[in-house]
Scaffold this active site. Structure first.
Site, PDB file in Angstrom:
ATOM      1  N   ASP A  99       5.698  -5.090 -43.503  1.00 11.30           N
ATOM      2  CA  ASP A  99       4.683  -5.643 -42.609  1.00 11.30           C
ATOM      3  C   ASP A  99       3.341  -5.003 -42.932  1.00 11.30           C
ATOM      4  O   ASP A  99       3.284  -3.959 -43.599  1.00 11.30           O
ATOM      5  CB  ASP A  99       5.050  -5.399 -41.134  1.00 11.30           C
ATOM      6  CG  ASP A  99       5.149  -3.913 -40.782  1.00 11.30           C
ATOM      7  OD1 ASP A  99       5.672  -3.141 -41.619  1.00 11.30           O
ATOM      8  OD2 ASP A  99       4.706  -3.523 -39.686  1.00 11.30           O
ATOM      9  N   GLU A 165       6.976  -1.475 -39.089  1.00  8.40           N
ATOM     10  CA  GLU A 165       6.462  -0.098 -39.125  1.00  8.40           C
ATOM     11  C   GLU A 165       5.088   0.019 -38.475  1.00  8.40           C
ATOM     12  O   GLU A 165       4.821   0.958 -37.718  1.00  8.40           O
ATOM     13  CB  GLU A 165       6.388   0.391 -40.587  1.00  8.40           C
ATOM     14  CG  GLU A 165       6.182   1.907 -40.706  1.00  8.40           C
ATOM     15  CD  GLU A 165       4.739   2.357 -40.731  1.00  8.40           C
ATOM     16  OE1 GLU A 165       4.503   3.556 -40.604  1.00  8.40           O
ATOM     17  OE2 GLU A 165       3.817   1.495 -40.846  1.00  8.40           O
ATOM     18  N   HIS A 227     -18.964 -11.271  -9.502  1.00  9.73           N
ATOM     19  CA  HIS A 227     -20.406 -11.287  -9.803  1.00  9.73           C
ATOM     20  C   HIS A 227     -20.960  -9.918  -9.391  1.00  9.73           C
ATOM     21  O   HIS A 227     -20.805  -9.498  -8.236  1.00  9.73           O
ATOM     22  CB  HIS A 227     -21.054 -12.405  -8.975  1.00  9.73           C
ATOM     23  CG  HIS A 227     -22.483 -12.665  -9.332  1.00  9.73           C
ATOM     24  ND1 HIS A 227     -23.468 -11.710  -9.256  1.00  9.73           N
ATOM     25  CD2 HIS A 227     -23.098 -13.793  -9.775  1.00  9.73           C
ATOM     26  CE1 HIS A 227     -24.622 -12.220  -9.635  1.00  9.73           C
ATOM     27  NE2 HIS A 227     -24.423 -13.502  -9.955  1.00  9.73           N
ATOM     28  N   SER A 416       1.167   8.608 -39.425  1.00  6.73           N
ATOM     29  CA  SER A 416       2.546   8.669 -38.938  1.00  6.73           C
ATOM     30  C   SER A 416       3.414   7.600 -39.589  1.00  6.73           C
ATOM     31  O   SER A 416       2.958   6.478 -39.814  1.00  6.73           O
ATOM     32  CB  SER A 416       2.565   8.451 -37.428  1.00  6.73           C
ATOM     33  OG  SER A 416       1.576   9.228 -36.807  1.00  6.73           O
TER      34      SER A 416
HETATM   35  N1  BES Z   1       1.131   4.215 -44.292  1.00  3.06           N
HETATM   36  C1  BES Z   1       0.834   4.597 -42.951  1.00  3.06           C
HETATM   37  C2  BES Z   1       1.168   6.048 -42.665  1.00  3.06           C
HETATM   38  C3  BES Z   1       0.086   6.989 -43.133  1.00  3.06           C
HETATM   39  C4  BES Z   1      -1.189   6.891 -42.602  1.00  3.06           C
HETATM   40  C5  BES Z   1       0.379   7.932 -44.061  1.00  3.06           C
HETATM   41  C6  BES Z   1      -2.173   7.753 -43.014  1.00  3.06           C
HETATM   42  C7  BES Z   1      -0.616   8.776 -44.477  1.00  3.06           C
HETATM   43  C8  BES Z   1      -1.883   8.700 -43.959  1.00  3.06           C
HETATM   44  C9  BES Z   1       1.646   3.742 -41.994  1.00  3.06           C
HETATM   45  O1  BES Z   1       1.802   2.431 -42.431  1.00  3.06           O
HETATM   46  C10 BES Z   1       0.925   3.703 -40.666  1.00  3.06           C
HETATM   47  O2  BES Z   1      -0.217   3.365 -40.601  1.00  3.06           O
HETATM   48  N2  BES Z   1       1.594   4.055 -39.606  1.00  3.06           N
HETATM   49  C11 BES Z   1       1.117   3.946 -38.272  1.00  3.06           C
HETATM   50  C12 BES Z   1       2.287   4.202 -37.377  1.00  3.06           C
HETATM   51  C13 BES Z   1       2.071   3.882 -35.932  1.00  3.06           C
HETATM   52  C14 BES Z   1       1.729   2.444 -35.701  1.00  3.06           C
HETATM   53  C15 BES Z   1       3.311   4.221 -35.158  1.00  3.06           C
HETATM   54  C16 BES Z   1      -0.009   4.955 -37.987  1.00  3.06           C
HETATM   55  O3  BES Z   1      -0.009   6.069 -38.513  1.00  3.06           O
HETATM   56  O4  BES Z   1      -0.930   4.599 -37.224  1.00  3.06           O
HETATM   57 ZN    ZN Z   2       2.294   2.145 -44.355  1.00  2.00          ZN
END
Ligand code: BES
Ligand code: ZN
Length: 475
Positions: A99, A165, A227, A416
């Protein structure tokens, strides 16, 4: 054999880019219910690709349904596939997500986000190119190379690919627990390529991630929008209450104001402090990445510590607020403030929710408002920390040296991947993060890209890592 593999990747890079082009063209945005069909379509694309490569067994697991604001929405399947089942070889589990984050031309993209474009600097632009379709396809490219060359894979490979994810991995955790003794039984180690290099020139191996707890703070009062000329000054306004509460969560220099949050943070030892010496990162890289010199901390060391090992609280948005251009003298009836806390060892998810809920309730009482307030944690994912001495890290470091001729940095990340700790705990196996993209790829942002060289050399790296695992002496 590894040379044959490397040569194949070099020669077939344009075919690999065509594979990425097809994947990017499917707008598999998990957070948008109108795109859910596309997330399913993306799973079918991957299933077809894996089946075409004789992955011995391609299966799916159904995570069930999601409750989307009261409407049930089917969750996309978990795609499982096994390549090789030789008991004499190690088995590596590869996790990735299919995704992507939302992307619209109006956000400021220079090109259509769902059409892969290669620019003059050989950057492959498109939503998901780096996060995480490029890396997922990198693994598939590795399998293709072996099949086409008639080469045996150096290890057994198991895939676990999910489509939620970016929306908190809903439905995946119970499946991992359920399959721990079944599908995941023979797994020796886990590898995830879903993060980025620290900067733009040097690869890294990553052994830590922050967790994230996401909150919705709703304030409701009047039965309908009002309003402000007629009712301003005569009623408690929900947005005024909300802003009063939101302003008490974090200071402008990033200090979290929720009492008790910092008590759970693991103290920084001298040994850990040393891990921040000599990392390939400079302040201008932070400035370049954000497009502005707005750093809170003056040293690179503190920037990285606040990204990797301290918690942070960010305010994300307000649902129900008037946000169009122009002036409208409205008093919104119901507003929902969104914020999240990035969590670190040894913070506990339940404790974080408890502290936030108590604090926001106490602060709301102090307002003496007659509106109603509700705070809920909408999703929470755990932080993760691994031991980088494990053989999987040793093999990955050797692979980096072979492909890039440099020793990788050992890094943690501020972002994350909620399921990482579940793999480590449920399978009792080491997890390695082996990134493909660069720190300036713009994941989640406009003009997300993956450099052609990162896609090609990254595919080489993933394959070489498997060879280094096979070549390592038994532990
Ligand atoms: N690929 C990222 C994780 C990531 C972000 C690794 C920055 C290293 C640096 C992952 O797809 C992602 O964005 N995860 C979300 C998880 C959340 C929605 C639970 C995030 O970190 O916001
Ligand atoms: Zn990712």
């Amino acid at each position: 054999m590894v040379d044959q593999f490397l040569e194949y990747v070099e020669k077939h890079q344009n075919d690999f880019i065509e594979r990425l082009r097809k994947a990017v063209a499917i707008p598999s945005v998990s957070s948008d219910p109108n795109r859910r069909q596309d997330v399913f379509r993306m799973s079918e694309f991957l299933i077809d690709e894996l089946k075409a490569l004789d992955a011995i067994n391609v299966e799916t697991r159904d995570p069930g349904q999601q409750d989307f604001h009261g409407t049930p929405l089917p969750l996309p399947p978990i795609v499982l596939a096994t390549v090789g089942n030789d008991p004499a070889k190690k088995t590596i589990l590869v996790y990735g997500h299919y995704d992507v984050q939302p992307a619209l031309m109006e956000d400021g993209w220079d090109t259509d986000p769902f059409t892969l474009v290669e620019d003059e600097q050989h950057r492959l632009l498109g939503r998901g190119s780096s996060d995480d379709k490029g890396p997922v396809l990198g693994w598939i490219n590795v399998v293709e190379a072996h099949k086409s060359l008639g080469l045996e894979m150096p290890v057994n490979l198991k895939f676990c690919l999910e489509g939620m994810e970016e929306s908190g991995s809903e439905g995946l955790e119970p499946i991992i627990h359920e399959e721990a003794d079944k599908y995941f039984k023979d797994v020796d180690s886990v590898c995830i390529s879903d993060n980025y290099w620290l900067g733009t020139t040097k690869p890294c191996l990553t052994y830590g991630l922050r967790g994230v707890s996401y909150f919705h703070l709703t304030v409701q009062g009047p039965a309908r929008d009002l309003h402000s000329g007629v009712f301003g000054g005569t009623v408690h306004e929900p947005m005024t209450d909300l802003f009063a509460l939101m302003s008490k969560l974090v200071t402008p220099d990033g200090k979290i104001l929720v009492p008790g949050i910092y008590d759970q943070v693991r103290p920084l030892t001298d040994t850990e402090e040393k891990t921040y010496d000599n990392l390939a990162f400079e302040m201008h890289e932070l400035h370049d990445a954000v497009g502005s010199a707005i750093n809170i901390h003056d040293s690179v060391r503190h920037v990285l510590q606040h990204r990797w090992r301290h918690p942070s609280l960010s305010l994300h948005g307000v649902e129900g607020a008037f946000y169009n251009p122009g002036d409208k003298t409205v008093v919104p009836a119901r507003v929902v403030g969104k914020f999240s806390i990035r969590t670190v060892p040894d913070m506990e998810l339940d404790k974080v929710t408890e502290l936030v809920t108590k604090y926001v309730n106490d602060e709301f009482k102090k307002l003496n408002s007659k509106n109603t307030m509700k705070i809920v944690c909408s999703h929470a994912g755990n932080h993760w920390l691994a031991s980088p001495e494990h053989w999987s890290y040793v093999a990955a470091a050797k692979a980096v040296e072979r492909v890039y001729k440099v020793k990788p940095d050992l890094t943690r990340e501020g972002g994350s991947i909620p399921i990482t700790l579940t793999f480590q705990d449920a399978l009792k196996r080491n997890v390695l993060l082996l990134p493909m993209g660069r720190g300036d790829d713009g994941a989640h942002s406009i003009n997300e890209k993956l450099d052609r060289s990162n896609y090609v050399e990254g595919t080489k790296l993933l394959g070489t890592y498997l060879y280094e695992i096979a070549a390592a002496k038994p532990e």
